[in-house]
Design a protein around this motif. Structure first.
Motif, PDB file in Angstrom:
ATOM      1  N   UNK A 193       0.656  -1.194  -0.076  1.00 41.42           N
ATOM      2  CA  UNK A 193      -0.032   0.155   0.093  1.00 41.42           C
ATOM      3  C   UNK A 193       0.746   1.220  -0.068  1.00 41.42           C
ATOM      4  N   UNK A 194       2.279   1.038   0.173  1.00 41.70           N
ATOM      5  CA  UNK A 194       2.930   2.453   0.305  1.00 41.70           C
ATOM      6  C   UNK A 194       2.584   3.317  -1.001  1.00 41.70           C
ATOM      7  N   UNK A 195       2.567   2.926  -1.997  1.00 39.68           N
ATOM      8  CA  UNK A 195       2.371   3.917  -3.278  1.00 39.68           C
ATOM      9  C   UNK A 195       1.074   3.674  -3.757  1.00 39.68           C
ATOM     10  N   UNK A 196      -0.004   3.402  -3.261  1.00 42.02           N
ATOM     11  CA  UNK A 196      -1.033   2.991  -3.699  1.00 42.02           C
ATOM     12  C   UNK A 196      -2.105   4.207  -4.159  1.00 42.02           C
ATOM     13  N   UNK A 197      -1.793   5.448  -3.320  1.00 46.21           N
ATOM     14  CA  UNK A 197      -2.629   6.731  -3.526  1.00 46.21           C
ATOM     15  C   UNK A 197      -1.928   7.076  -4.784  1.00 46.21           C
ATOM     16  N   UNK A 198      -0.719   7.186  -4.637  1.00 43.40           N
ATOM     17  CA  UNK A 198       0.099   7.725  -5.984  1.00 43.40           C
ATOM     18  C   UNK A 198      -0.338   7.098  -7.347  1.00 43.40           C
ATOM     19  N   UNK A 199      -0.297   5.651  -7.263  1.00 45.93           N
ATOM     20  CA  UNK A 199      -0.784   4.924  -8.480  1.00 45.93           C
ATOM     21  C   UNK A 199      -2.147   5.311  -8.819  1.00 45.93           C
ATOM     22  N   UNK A 200      -3.154   5.502  -7.959  1.00 43.51           N
ATOM     23  CA  UNK A 200      -4.429   5.887  -8.222  1.00 43.51           C
ATOM     24  C   UNK A 200      -4.385   7.379  -8.999  1.00 43.51           C
ATOM     25  N   UNK A 201      -3.694   8.330  -8.418  1.00 45.03           N
ATOM     26  CA  UNK A 201      -3.487   9.663  -9.011  1.00 45.03           C
ATOM     27  C   UNK A 201      -3.157   9.364 -10.303  1.00 45.03           C
ATOM     28  N   UNK A 202      -1.954   8.523 -10.577  1.00 46.36           N
ATOM     29  CA  UNK A 202      -1.362   8.460 -12.087  1.00 46.36           C
ATOM     30  C   UNK A 202      -2.460   7.892 -12.840  1.00 46.36           C
ATOM     31  N   UNK A 203      -3.577   6.900 -12.281  1.00 46.42           N
ATOM     32  CA  UNK A 203      -4.402   6.379 -13.246  1.00 46.42           C
ATOM     33  C   UNK A 203      -5.532   7.103 -13.671  1.00 46.42           C
ATOM     34  N   UNK A 204      -5.871   8.408 -12.782  1.00 44.23           N
ATOM     35  CA  UNK A 204      -6.802   9.292 -13.046  1.00 44.23           C
ATOM     36  C   UNK A 204      -6.924   9.564 -14.446  1.00 44.23           C
ATOM     37  N   UNK A 205      -8.233   9.506 -15.153  1.00 45.00           N
ATOM     38  CA  UNK A 205      -8.695   9.510 -16.497  1.00 45.00           C
ATOM     39  C   UNK A 205      -8.680  11.159 -16.802  1.00 45.00           C
ATOM     40  N   UNK A 206      -8.872  12.016 -15.935  1.00 43.31           N
ATOM     41  CA  UNK A 206      -8.978  13.469 -16.196  1.00 43.31           C
ATOM     42  C   UNK A 206      -8.181  14.218 -15.346  1.00 43.31           C
ATOM     43  N   UNK A 207      -8.172  15.470 -15.667  1.00 41.22           N
ATOM     44  CA  UNK A 207      -7.330  16.376 -14.977  1.00 41.22           C
ATOM     45  C   UNK A 207      -8.074  16.706 -13.649  1.00 41.22           C
ATOM     46  N   UNK A 208      -9.610  16.611 -13.604  1.00 44.96           N
ATOM     47  CA  UNK A 208     -10.480  16.858 -12.797  1.00 44.96           C
ATOM     48  C   UNK A 208     -10.385  15.791 -11.631  1.00 44.96           C
ATOM     49  N   UNK A 209     -10.282  14.612 -12.018  1.00 45.46           N
ATOM     50  CA  UNK A 209     -10.147  13.526 -11.068  1.00 45.46           C
ATOM     51  C   UNK A 209      -8.837  13.636 -10.355  1.00 45.46           C
ATOM     52  N   UNK A 210      -7.758  14.034 -11.062  1.00 46.30           N
ATOM     53  CA  UNK A 210      -6.595  14.389 -10.582  1.00 46.30           C
ATOM     54  C   UNK A 210      -6.346  15.203  -9.446  1.00 46.30           C
ATOM     55  N   UNK A 211      -6.977  16.144  -9.578  1.00 42.92           N
ATOM     56  CA  UNK A 211      -7.385  17.274  -8.815  1.00 42.92           C
ATOM     57  C   UNK A 211      -8.202  16.902  -7.393  1.00 42.92           C
ATOM     58  N   UNK A 212      -9.058  16.069  -7.616  1.00 44.97           N
ATOM     59  CA  UNK A 212     -10.146  15.574  -6.623  1.00 44.97           C
ATOM     60  C   UNK A 212      -9.169  14.394  -5.638  1.00 44.97           C
ATOM     61  N   UNK A 213      -8.144  13.807  -6.197  1.00 44.23           N
ATOM     62  CA  UNK A 213      -7.143  13.029  -5.195  1.00 44.23           C
ATOM     63  C   UNK A 213      -6.556  14.040  -4.554  1.00 44.23           C
ATOM     64  N   UNK A 214      -5.962  15.004  -5.433  1.00 47.55           N
ATOM     65  CA  UNK A 214      -4.989  15.964  -4.377  1.00 47.55           C
ATOM     66  C   UNK A 214      -5.741  16.764  -3.342  1.00 47.55           C
ATOM     67  N   UNK A 215      -6.840  16.929  -3.530  1.00 48.94           N
ATOM     68  CA  UNK A 215      -7.896  17.743  -2.716  1.00 48.94           C
ATOM     69  C   UNK A 215      -7.949  16.781  -1.376  1.00 48.94           C
ATOM     70  N   UNK A 216      -8.470  15.452  -1.651  1.00 46.12           N
ATOM     71  CA  UNK A 216      -8.575  14.598  -0.594  1.00 46.12           C
ATOM     72  C   UNK A 216      -7.330  14.310   0.123  1.00 46.12           C
ATOM     73  N   UNK A 217      -6.394  14.095  -0.484  1.00 48.09           N
ATOM     74  CA  UNK A 217      -4.987  13.934   0.232  1.00 48.09           C
ATOM     75  C   UNK A 217      -4.658  15.166   1.089  1.00 48.09           C
ATOM     76  N   UNK A 218      -4.762  16.377   0.719  1.00 42.51           N
ATOM     77  CA  UNK A 218      -4.359  17.506   1.391  1.00 42.51           C
ATOM     78  C   UNK A 218      -5.415  17.398   2.529  1.00 42.51           C
TER      79      UNK A 218
END
Length: 234
Positions: A193-218
């Motif tokens: 699980x060490x890099x699971x969140x980073x992999x999910x961010x990399x797999x995001x289909x759109x810039x909006x999804x990636x931004x949502x991951x960043x917002x949740x992480x912050x």
């Protein structure tokens, strides 16, 4: 994606009663856990250790004898069969001969601290059976660098000498106080699980999804900072 060097390194500290504890630990460890294990024990300067042969009976992973400048590889177990001190730098193990008049009495603390400095949050410290408090200061160093800490509590594999794990637990810095046989699964999940969140961010289909991951992480970082006083955003 992670590089070949992005796997956790686990330091295992054991002393009196350590053979039974190590058996329990490796019986609960998956065949390919995605990490490396380095065993640090209190060895008598006058006896040759049989630990490499003994540990090989408990695990399907390769068991390597540490020599100076050994490169740490994933899914491998390392241990030292002689009376010496081990440190780590740039994911390489370094062996330092003991001075017969001034032997290092806390080799586990020394290795855990070096491991924390070298790999930071990819470090993990495990305190098994032993008769003193070696490992407690090393556990503190690993937690300060964001790593994972475990200490043994009683089951069929000990600890036969509980001073070492109890000292670590009393520090309040142990993430999991559990039987040795349960530790392997915890560590394998830590590695997976060490890099699971980073992999999910990399797999995001759109810039909006990636931004949502960043917002949740912050948001998670903010909650943790307010609740425990530590900033995990780094």
């Amino acid at each position: 994606m992670t590089s070949a060097a992005d796997f956790p390194i686990v330091g295992l500290g054991a002393s009196a009663g350590g053979v039974e504890a190590l058996e329990g630990f490796f019986r609960g460890m998956p065949e390919k856990p995605g990490l490396a294990c380095v065993i640090i024990t209190h060895l008598s300067p006058n006896r040759e250790s049989m630990l490499p042969e003994i540990v090989s009976r408990f695990t399907a992973m390769p068991v390597r004898v540490i020599t100076d400048n050994t490169v740490i590889e994933v899914d491998t177990v390392y241990l030292l069969p002689t009376d010496a001190v081990v440190t780590v730098e740039d994911r390489r193990l370094h062996v330092h001969a003991q001075d017969s008049h001034r032997r290092e009495r806390r080799p586990i603390d020394l290795f855990f601290s070096a491991l924390a400095t070298d790999v930071g949050e990819l470090s993990a410290g495990v305190v098994l059976s032993g008769g003193d408090s070696d490992g407690t200061l090393g556990i503190k160093a690993i937690k300060e660098r964001g790593g994972l800490t475990l200490a043994q509590v009683a089951d069929g594999f000990g600890p036969h000498h509980s001073n070492m794990p109890e000292s670590a637990i009393s520090s309040g810095l142990v993430d999991f106080a559990i039987p040795a046989v349960q530790m392997g699964a915890k560590l394998a999940r830590f590695a997976a699980g060490r890099f699971m969140l980073d992999k999910l961010v990399g797999a995001a289909d759109t810039q909006i999804e990636s931004a949502a991951f960043d917002e949740a992480r912050n948001a998670i970082y903010t909650i943790l900072r307010h609740q425990v006083g530590h900033d995990f955003s780094g």
